[in-house]
Scaffold this motif. Structure first.
Motif, PDB file in Angstrom:
ATOM      1  N   ASP A 179       4.197  14.535  -2.252  1.00 45.32           N
ATOM      2  CA  ASP A 179       5.173  13.718  -1.540  1.00 45.32           C
ATOM      3  C   ASP A 179       6.230  13.158  -2.495  1.00 45.32           C
ATOM      4  O   ASP A 179       7.432  13.153  -2.200  1.00 45.32           O
ATOM      5  CB  ASP A 179       4.493  12.549  -0.826  1.00 45.32           C
ATOM      6  N   ILE A 180       5.751  12.692  -3.655  1.00 44.52           N
ATOM      7  CA  ILE A 180       6.669  12.086  -4.629  1.00 44.52           C
ATOM      8  C   ILE A 180       7.607  13.137  -5.201  1.00 44.52           C
ATOM      9  O   ILE A 180       8.807  12.897  -5.363  1.00 44.52           O
ATOM     10  CB  ILE A 180       5.864  11.389  -5.745  1.00 44.52           C
ATOM     11  N   GLU A 181       7.069  14.318  -5.474  1.00 38.98           N
ATOM     12  CA  GLU A 181       7.917  15.403  -5.973  1.00 38.98           C
ATOM     13  C   GLU A 181       8.984  15.770  -4.950  1.00 38.98           C
ATOM     14  O   GLU A 181      10.155  15.974  -5.285  1.00 38.98           O
ATOM     15  CB  GLU A 181       7.063  16.623  -6.297  1.00 38.98           C
ATOM     16  N   ALA A 182       8.594  15.841  -3.676  1.00 39.53           N
ATOM     17  CA  ALA A 182       9.546  16.213  -2.630  1.00 39.53           C
ATOM     18  C   ALA A 182      10.633  15.157  -2.470  1.00 39.53           C
ATOM     19  O   ALA A 182      11.812  15.479  -2.297  1.00 39.53           O
ATOM     20  CB  ALA A 182       8.813  16.407  -1.306  1.00 39.53           C
ATOM     21  N   ALA A 183      10.244  13.875  -2.542  1.00 32.99           N
ATOM     22  CA  ALA A 183      11.215  12.791  -2.376  1.00 32.99           C
ATOM     23  C   ALA A 183      12.199  12.732  -3.539  1.00 32.99           C
ATOM     24  O   ALA A 183      13.324  12.264  -3.383  1.00 32.99           O
ATOM     25  CB  ALA A 183      10.497  11.460  -2.244  1.00 32.99           C
ATOM     26  N   GLY A 242       9.969   4.784  -4.202  1.00 35.53           N
ATOM     27  CA  GLY A 242       9.868   3.622  -3.318  1.00 35.53           C
ATOM     28  C   GLY A 242       9.670   3.954  -1.857  1.00 35.53           C
ATOM     29  O   GLY A 242       9.961   3.130  -0.981  1.00 35.53           O
ATOM     30  N   THR A 243       9.123   5.119  -1.566  1.00 31.91           N
ATOM     31  CA  THR A 243       8.988   5.584  -0.186  1.00 31.91           C
ATOM     32  C   THR A 243       8.222   4.603   0.705  1.00 31.91           C
ATOM     33  O   THR A 243       8.625   4.345   1.846  1.00 31.91           O
ATOM     34  CB  THR A 243       8.274   6.950  -0.166  1.00 31.91           C
ATOM     35  N   VAL A 279      10.820   3.032 -14.890  1.00 29.48           N
ATOM     36  CA  VAL A 279       9.380   3.074 -14.583  1.00 29.48           C
ATOM     37  C   VAL A 279       9.148   3.304 -13.090  1.00 29.48           C
ATOM     38  O   VAL A 279       8.339   4.132 -12.688  1.00 29.48           O
ATOM     39  CB  VAL A 279       8.676   1.780 -15.036  1.00 29.48           C
ATOM     40  N   GLY A 280       9.864   2.561 -12.247  1.00 28.34           N
ATOM     41  CA  GLY A 280       9.601   2.608 -10.806  1.00 28.34           C
ATOM     42  C   GLY A 280       8.399   1.738 -10.460  1.00 28.34           C
ATOM     43  O   GLY A 280       7.695   1.245 -11.342  1.00 28.34           O
ATOM     44  N   ASP A 281       8.159   1.520  -9.181  1.00 25.83           N
ATOM     45  CA  ASP A 281       7.032   0.682  -8.758  1.00 25.83           C
ATOM     46  C   ASP A 281       5.715   1.300  -9.238  1.00 25.83           C
ATOM     47  O   ASP A 281       5.306   2.363  -8.754  1.00 25.83           O
ATOM     48  CB  ASP A 281       7.001   0.564  -7.234  1.00 25.83           C
ATOM     49  N   PRO A 282       5.006   0.658 -10.153  1.00 28.51           N
ATOM     50  CA  PRO A 282       3.790   1.260 -10.712  1.00 28.51           C
ATOM     51  C   PRO A 282       2.572   1.069  -9.815  1.00 28.51           C
ATOM     52  O   PRO A 282       2.488   0.109  -9.039  1.00 28.51           O
ATOM     53  CB  PRO A 282       3.604   0.495 -12.024  1.00 28.51           C
ATOM     54  N   PRO A 302       0.836  -1.202   0.000  1.00 33.70           N
ATOM     55  CA  PRO A 302       0.000   0.000   0.000  1.00 33.70           C
ATOM     56  C   PRO A 302       0.871   1.253   0.000  1.00 33.70           C
ATOM     57  O   PRO A 302       1.954   1.273   0.600  1.00 33.70           O
ATOM     58  CB  PRO A 302      -0.809  -0.129   1.289  1.00 33.70           C
ATOM     59  N   CYS A 303       0.389   2.281  -0.647  1.00 28.68           N
ATOM     60  CA  CYS A 303       1.151   3.530  -0.755  1.00 28.68           C
ATOM     61  C   CYS A 303       0.237   4.708  -0.446  1.00 28.68           C
ATOM     62  O   CYS A 303      -0.825   4.865  -1.042  1.00 28.68           O
ATOM     63  CB  CYS A 303       1.725   3.676  -2.163  1.00 28.68           C
ATOM     64  N   SER A 304       0.678   5.546   0.487  1.00 32.12           N
ATOM     65  CA  SER A 304      -0.107   6.718   0.877  1.00 32.12           C
ATOM     66  C   SER A 304       0.457   8.013   0.307  1.00 32.12           C
ATOM     67  O   SER A 304      -0.026   9.096   0.638  1.00 32.12           O
ATOM     68  CB  SER A 304      -0.160   6.811   2.407  1.00 32.12           C
TER      69      SER A 304
END
Length: 283
Positions: free
Chosen positions: A104-108, A128-129, A180-183, A97-99
């Motif tokens: 958040d993704i831009e900041a990471a 992958g946070t 791609v990263g985890d889709p 699960p991903c919240s």
């Protein structure tokens, strides 16, 4: 091999010239091969899909001379198939699960490594946070992602016949992680993402040839991996050129001035549309 292809628009707005090009290209190729053509409505996002747009899509396609060889396949009627596929991947420990929000993704990703791509087929590559979270921790507001680091090593391929990428293309797990990263496989209030639903639908409809715009070429690598993980067949792919405006920008649904319904209302004929998009007259 029989020839079975499809056109799969989302009923969230009117069809434009780019849609006409894609649908007519697929339909013409199917008929030239003595094959079958199917209409699929990507209406899995019920917050945006509208029955009136679905009706207009069918009307526009019929006016263009396109006929489909089975009842319309509506994704909203096959949610159980997508959930079953998601459950299979979860049972193998391949999901989490991903919240994370877009912010958040831009900041990471604000301090990317040199030489590492920033964007993939779904936009910003996910860093992958939330990868360590367990499915038992999932909340209704979470997305569900595929954990590529837990997937087995892959040495897959697919065949492309489109003009820009013709040939055999190789797909590896490490390549997917980098590019791609985890889709996302499912979003809150949606049974499946585009990538998951499309491979299930293609298998269920026994699609042999996927014909679509070249903007979706990079997504094919991920879809090939999902086919492998779910033991699904792999079609042949043909990604065609896009119809663009005078500035070179590809058409989108906001381009109502190029909507097929508007051309119809102004007295254009199906042959006029073919001429506008560079296709030969219908046989």
């Amino acid at each position: 091999m029989s020839f079975r292809t499809r056109f799969a628009p989302s009923p969230t707005g009117p069809l434009h010239l780019g849609h006409a090009y894609s649908a007519l290209t697929a339909h013409d190729m199917a008929r030239a091969a003595g094959g079958q053509f199917f209409l699929r409505l990507d209406d899995i996002d019920q917050s945006r899909a509208r029955p009136e747009w679905a009706r207009l899509i069918e009307d526009d396609l019929a006016w263009l001379g396109i006929a489909w060889d089975a009842p319309v396949h509506r994704q909203s009627e096959h949610l159980d198939r997508y959930r079953a596929a998601l459950d299979r991947l979860a049972a193998r420990g391949l999901t989490y699960p991903c919240s994370c929000t877009r912010r958040d993704i831009e900041a990471a990703a604000s301090a990317p490594q040199e030489g590492v791509p920033l964007f993939g087929p779904d936009g910003r590559i996910y860093p992958g946070t939330c990868r360590g979270r367990k499915m038992s921790e999932a909340r209704p507001t979470d997305a569900i992602r595929l954990d590529l680091t837990r997937c087995p090593e892959m040495a897959l391929d697919f065949t492309e016949t489109g003009p820009a990428h013709a040939g055999r293309h190789v797909v590896t797990r490490d390549g997917l992680l980098t590019h791609v990263g985890d889709p996302v496989l499912a979003r809150p209030n949606m049974a499946a993402s585009y990538h998951l639903s499309i491979v299930i639908d293609d298998a269920d409809q026994r699609i042999t040839h996927v014909i679509r715009g070249e903007d979706l070429f990079e997504a094919t690598r991920l879809q090939r991996a999902l086919q492998h993980l779910l033991d699904l067949p792999t079609p042949l792919y043909h990604h065609h050129a896009l119809i663009r405006d005078e500035a070179g920008k590809r058409l989108a649904k906001r381009d109502d001035a190029r909507a097929i319904a508007r051309y119809r209302d102004e007295g254009a004929t199906p042959q006029d549309i073919r001429a506008m998009i560079g296709l030969a007259p219908a046989a």
